[in-house]
Design an enzyme around this catalytic site. Structure first.
Site, PDB file in Angstrom:
ATOM      1  N   GLY A 119       0.829  -1.208   0.000  1.00 26.63           N
ATOM      2  CA  GLY A 119       0.000   0.000   0.000  1.00 26.63           C
ATOM      3  C   GLY A 119       0.855   1.245   0.000  1.00 26.63           C
TER       4      GLY A 119
ATOM      5  N   GLY B   4       0.366   5.214   1.364  1.00 25.08           N
ATOM      6  CA  GLY B   4      -0.547   6.128   2.055  1.00 25.08           C
ATOM      7  C   GLY B   4      -0.009   7.533   2.076  1.00 25.08           C
TER       8      GLY B   4
ATOM      9  N   GLY C 184       3.563   7.494   3.641  1.00 24.93           N
ATOM     10  CA  GLY C 184       4.654   6.700   3.108  1.00 24.93           C
ATOM     11  C   GLY C 184       4.172   5.382   2.550  1.00 24.93           C
TER      12      GLY C 184
ATOM     13  N   VAL D   2       3.844   1.160   2.449  1.00 20.69           N
ATOM     14  CA  VAL D   2       3.662   0.063   3.388  1.00 20.69           C
ATOM     15  C   VAL D   2       4.144  -1.244   2.756  1.00 20.69           C
ATOM     16  CG1 VAL D   2       2.010  -1.103   4.884  1.00 20.69           C
ATOM     17  CG2 VAL D   2       1.601   1.267   4.195  1.00 20.69           C
TER      18      VAL D   2
ATOM     19  N   LYS E 220       5.482   0.329   7.779  1.00 21.69           N
ATOM     20  CA  LYS E 220       5.258   1.588   7.056  1.00 21.69           C
ATOM     21  C   LYS E 220       6.507   2.432   7.134  1.00 21.69           C
ATOM     22  CE  LYS E 220       1.411   3.827   6.611  1.00 21.69           C
ATOM     23  NZ  LYS E 220       0.105   4.370   6.923  1.00 21.69           N
TER      24      LYS E 220
ATOM     25  N   ASP F  73      -7.173  12.635   9.238  1.00 20.07           N
ATOM     26  CA  ASP F  73      -7.191  12.089   7.875  1.00 20.07           C
ATOM     27  C   ASP F  73      -8.075  10.844   7.800  1.00 20.07           C
ATOM     28  OD1 ASP F  73      -6.636  12.024   5.200  1.00 20.07           O
ATOM     29  OD2 ASP F  73      -4.609  11.223   5.416  1.00 20.07           O
TER      30      ASP F  73
END
Ligand SMILES: *[C@@H]1O[C@H](CO)[C@@H](O)[C@H](O)[C@H]1NC(C)=O
Ligand SMILES: *[C@@H]1O[C@H](CO)[C@@H](O)[C@H](O)[C@H]1NC(C)=O
Ligand SMILES: *[C@@H]1O[C@H](CO)[C@@H](O)[C@H](O)[C@H]1NC(C)=O
Ligand SMILES: *[C@@H]1O[C@H](CO)[C@@H](O)[C@H](O)[C@H]1NC(C)=O
Ligand SMILES: *[C@@H]1O[C@H](CO)[C@@H](O)[C@H](O)[C@H]1NC(C)=O
Ligand SMILES: *[C@@H]1O[C@H](CO)[C@@H](O)[C@H](O)[C@H]1NC(C)=O
Ligand SMILES: *[C@@H]1O[C@H](CO)[C@@H](O)[C@H](O)[C@H]1NC(C)=O
Ligand SMILES: *[C@@H]1O[C@H](CO)[C@@H](O)[C@H](O)[C@H]1NC(C)=O
Length: 771
Positions: free
Chosen positions: A492, A494, A497, A499, A514, A609
């Site tokens: 991932g 985000g 940063g 993951v 992460k 967020d």
């Protein structure tokens, strides 16, 4: 093919009695208990008809060819047993009907007008055919607690356990093949939500029409709508020669695969089971009782100061064995005492959560609170509860301590305690403690020996505080490089940063690592303090931080791994559509997580967020919030910051743009947007749509105002209209331009749960300035 083999095998096996066997039942045939009580399959292995149940008879399918006569299906299982004068007939109009005399009540088993013949097949399926030999009705489509090879469990259907091995009426556990592709075990009479699940296949989000399939070699597996194998529940490939398989959700709530070797005339043996711990099924013990198990038996024990409601019936639960004094004046609590129960876990239904380093403080806090009837203490958190306590079990590896408030006076006339009594009490207590201590030594010895428990424990950094053994651990960069195999598998990306997937503890625990980017250069100490704060937030709707790395310029975080992707995947991937109930559960999960951050954790955390990409789904379909607390790392003094927008376009509250102070209400705004996305199953901003509906907030308010909410319901989405309206109204309240108009998260949760009414929301008014 397989059924032919089975047929040949069985027909050689049962040839002796095959002559009298009936496999084609014509209209007008009937059965009575006693003589001519069943219709047998051709091989004689399966029989349809009467079998003995309690003082009478039930109608069903059983394995007539083996000594155990195992019942695999029961018709109208909750109808009381019938007497020996009952008749079961395949009537002239093609209906299968049970006539129970003398009451002369008719029980329809299969109402299928036009059926011309019936047959008990060698697969264990009883079928009704029309004149074209097409199947009109089959027992395989109405499973009770068992599946046989060839039988499927379709999406939206479930198996229910029986009351006991001999009473086949509906018991207290179920196994559901959900429309979201997840196969899950729950207690009966509970919503299909993660909090009640006690086993799941982990295939949440695989789309509708996933089926559980069962082949003759004992292979249990899930197929998705396009026929792809998405999960093997059992490996399969087990011997098929002279062996039959049966899958059943047993009365104890565990679902098992059994095999039976026909030639041995032996017994069923367990090939696979959903759990090795007999205490796993939730609700095995009734209210205020907890489950204690060894490898062979599960027992239910009452809370201290409680006794069984019906001795011998563990599901009936336990009730107070002391007289409860009114708790209204300050001194009243002197009539109560707190009893301690270590290593037990319970459903957390706390009405208040406090932070205390010492368990004595938790005990005292509950004793002094008239509303508090029990408290759960773990990791410095004290959760006050009201009774009844539910889903309790002993778990020696869990550090949770339950405190139970017990009246000092019991109904019996107790002598007033005096010195003598006290001394005796002390003696007894020390004896109990000594015994218990000894037991704990032995048990921990065993645990150590068996599991090398010590090595599994995470090393602790920094000052040892109570509860620090679960604090996040500090890693070096090379350690994490190794854990992620050189940051090989990216899972991932985000706002903070990238993951990566990795494994720690010698590969035993899968984690998400992460790599933070754009983080303000901060001192080692501040970073560690921040990590400690985040690490101390424990909530089932928050992704758990397991460790971190502050090594040179590297800043990394280690989280528990969430196997089922993010809410964005679920909402915005057409194949993964989830049902209304599931979405409601997700909305509640997120609200609970945010509420915890805002009001219940040690230091208030504003997430800043909240968006579907930051909501992750675990194995059981439970939603967890990630990336909380990180906003702080970007800039200190998060609660009242005036510079720089932290959130993500489309989800950020208007005050960010107006450079106004940011409060918890900014998260409420983002939650409102996410809530609308959840109920409408679409992105908040979608320019592929016509301009007037591209922005969900504006469109939602327009539809609400004009009383045309149906337009908001996505294509082929089945929603509960009333609840849908409530959720849209709540979403509109959350996205009010004026922060003070937005409800607090506590209120949001109460509104979500239907505890308080939701007034008509005014226009949010700001929806055009948001973009
Ligand atoms: C069962 O019997 C009926 C009438 O006796 C016949 O029409 C039908 O074909 C038979 N079905 C099977 C499967 O043998
Ligand atoms: C049992 O049923 C068969 C066929 O349906 C019939 O021929 C026989 O007479 C019945 N036996 C008794 C005792 O009713
Ligand atoms: C699931 O099956 C039903 C009925 O067969 C069908 O209408 C529906 O389109 C299917 N859904 C998917 C996602 O394949
Ligand atoms: C079924 O699973 C296969 C393989 O995982 C996947 O390619 C396919 O898209 C899935 N079908 C549906 C309807 O989800
Ligand atoms: C399930 O097991 C079969 C063999 O029995 C194997 O071919 C298949 O790849 C497995 N599927 C999954 C999803 O693990
Ligand atoms: C089969 O097992 C059950 C339960 O373990 C037991 O009660 C029964 O007596 C056994 N039957 C035979 C024939 O061994
Ligand atoms: C489990 O507990 C029961 C009674 O509580 C006892 O009879 C049985 O022997 C125990 N089994 C094992 C394997 O310890
Ligand atoms: C045990 O108690 C439960 C709950 O009160 C009840 O539903 C059930 O019928 C009882 N079982 C027996 C065997 O009495």
């Amino acid at each position: 093919m397989d059924s032919v083999v089975l047929f040949l095998l069985l027909s050689t096996f049962f040839t002796s009695s095959a002559q009298q066997m009936e496999s084609n039942v014509s209209r007008g045939s009937y059965l009575t208990p006693g003589i001519n009580s069943t219709w047998l399959s051709r091989s004689g292995l399966y029989a349809f008809g009467f079998y003995k149940q309690g003082n009478g008879y039930a109608v069903g399918i059983f394995l007539a060819g083996i000594p155990q006569k195992t019942v695999v299906w029961t018709a109208n299982r909750d109808v009381p047993p019938v007497s020996s004068s009952a008749t079961l007939s395949f009537s002239r109009d093609g209906t299968l009907v049970l006539q129970s005399t003398p009451e002369q009540t008719q029980i329809i088993i299969a109402d299928s007008l036009g059926s011309t013949s019936a047959a008990m097949l060698d697969t264990g399926n009883f079928v009704l055919y029309n004149s074209d030999q097409e199947i009109q009705w089959q027992s395989f489509e109405h499973p009770t607690d068992s599946l046989l090879p060839g039988q499927r469990l379709l999406a939206g259907t479930e198996l229910f356990s029986s009351v006991s091995a001999t009473d086949h009426s509906t018991g207290i556990f179920r196994l559901k093949m959900q429309h979201d592709g997840h196969l899950v075990q729950y207690p009966v009479d509970t919503p299909d939500t993660a909090g009640y699940a006690y086993w799941g296949s982990g295939t949440f989000g695989s789309g509708d029409n996933v089926t559980l399939n069962f082949s003759p070699d004992g292979h249990l597996y899930l197929l998705n709508a396009t026929g792809a194998n998405i999960r093997n529940v059992t490996d399969g490939g087990y011997p098929t020669k002279d062996t039959i398989y049966l899958m059943r959700i047993d009365a104890d709530g565990i679902f098992r695969l059994y095999s039976y070797e026909l030639k041995q005339n032996g017994n069923w043996s367990v090939v696979w089971s959903s759990s090795g711990d007999l205490c796993d099924p939730k609700g095995l013990c009734g209210l205020n009782g907890y489950c204690v198990s060894n490898d062979t038996e599960a027992r239910c024990v009452c809370l201290p100061g409680f006794e069984m409601v019906h001795p011998g019936n563990r599901t009936a639960g336990c009730e107070k064995s002391f007289n409860a004094a009114d708790c209204n004046s300050k001194n009243e609590y002197n009539t109560y005492t707190m009893r301690e129960l270590a290593n037990t876990v319970w459903e957390d239904i706390s009405y208040s959560v406090l932070s205390f380093p010492l368990k004595e403080d938790c005990k005292q806090a509950c004793l002094e609170d008239c509303n508090c009837e029990a408290a759960l203490f773990k990791d410095s958190r004290c959760r006050k509860q009201r009774l009844p306590l539910r889903y309790g079990r002993r778990q020696l590896t869990d550090s949770n301590i339950a405190f139970i408030k017990v009246g000092k006076s019991t109904p019996a006339d107790m002598p007033k305690p005096n010195q003598e009594g006290h001394r005796l009490e002390m003696l007894i207590i020390s004896a109990v403690f000594l015994t218990f201590g000894g037991m704990m030594l032995v048990i921990s010895g065993i645990v150590f020996y068996k599991n090398h428990f010590w090595y599994r424990k995470l090393p602790v950094n920094g000052n040892a505080e109570v509860g620090d053994d679960v604090a996040p651990r500090s890693f070096t960069y090379p350690e994490l490089e190794k854990a992620t195999d050189g940051f090989r598998e990216e899972v991932g990306r985000g706002s903070f940063g990238t993951v990566y997937k990795g494994a720690i503890l010698n590969g035993q625990k899968i984690v998400a690592v992460k790599k933070l980017e754009k983080v303000l250069a901060e001192g080692e100490r501040e970073f560690q303090t921040e990590m400690k704060v985040i690490g101390r937030t424990h909530h089932r709707n928050l992704v758990r931080l397991l460790g971190y790395c502050h090594d040179g310029t590297h800043r990394l975080l280690v989280y528990e791994y969430m196997s089922n992707g993010s809410l964005a995947d679920i909402l915005f991937t057409p194949e993964k559509q989830t049902c209304w109930e599931e979405r409601k559960g997700i909305a509640r999960d997120i609200a609970r997580g945010i509420l915890y951050l805002h009001e219940e954790c040690e230091r208030q955390i504003i997430h800043c967020d909240i968006k579907p990409q930051n909501i992750l789904m675990d194995d059981y379909g439970c939603a967890k919030i990630s990336d909380f607390g990180l906003a702080k790392l970007l800039k200190p003094d998060q609660t009242r910051t005036f510079t720089g927008i932290r959130g993500t376009k489309g989800y950020v509250a208007p005050e960010w743009h107006r450079k106004l102070p940011i409060t918890v209400k900014a998260d409420v705004y983002s939650y409102g947007i996410v809530l609308l996305e959840i109920v409408c199953r679409r992105k908040s901003v979608d320019w592929s749509l016509p301009e007037d509906i591209a922005i969900l907030e504006g469109w939602a308010y327009h539809c609400f105002e004009s009383g045309d909410l149906d337009q908001l319901v996505g294509p082929d989405d089945e929603v509960d209209k009333k609840q849908f309206e409530r959720m849209v109204k709540l979403g509109l309240w959350c996205i009010q331009d004026e922060p003070s108009l937005r409800p607090s998260m506590k209120k949001v949760l109460l509104m979500l749960e239907g505890t308080i009414d939701i007034p008509t929301p005014p226009s949010p008014t700001s929806f055009f300035s948001v973009i």
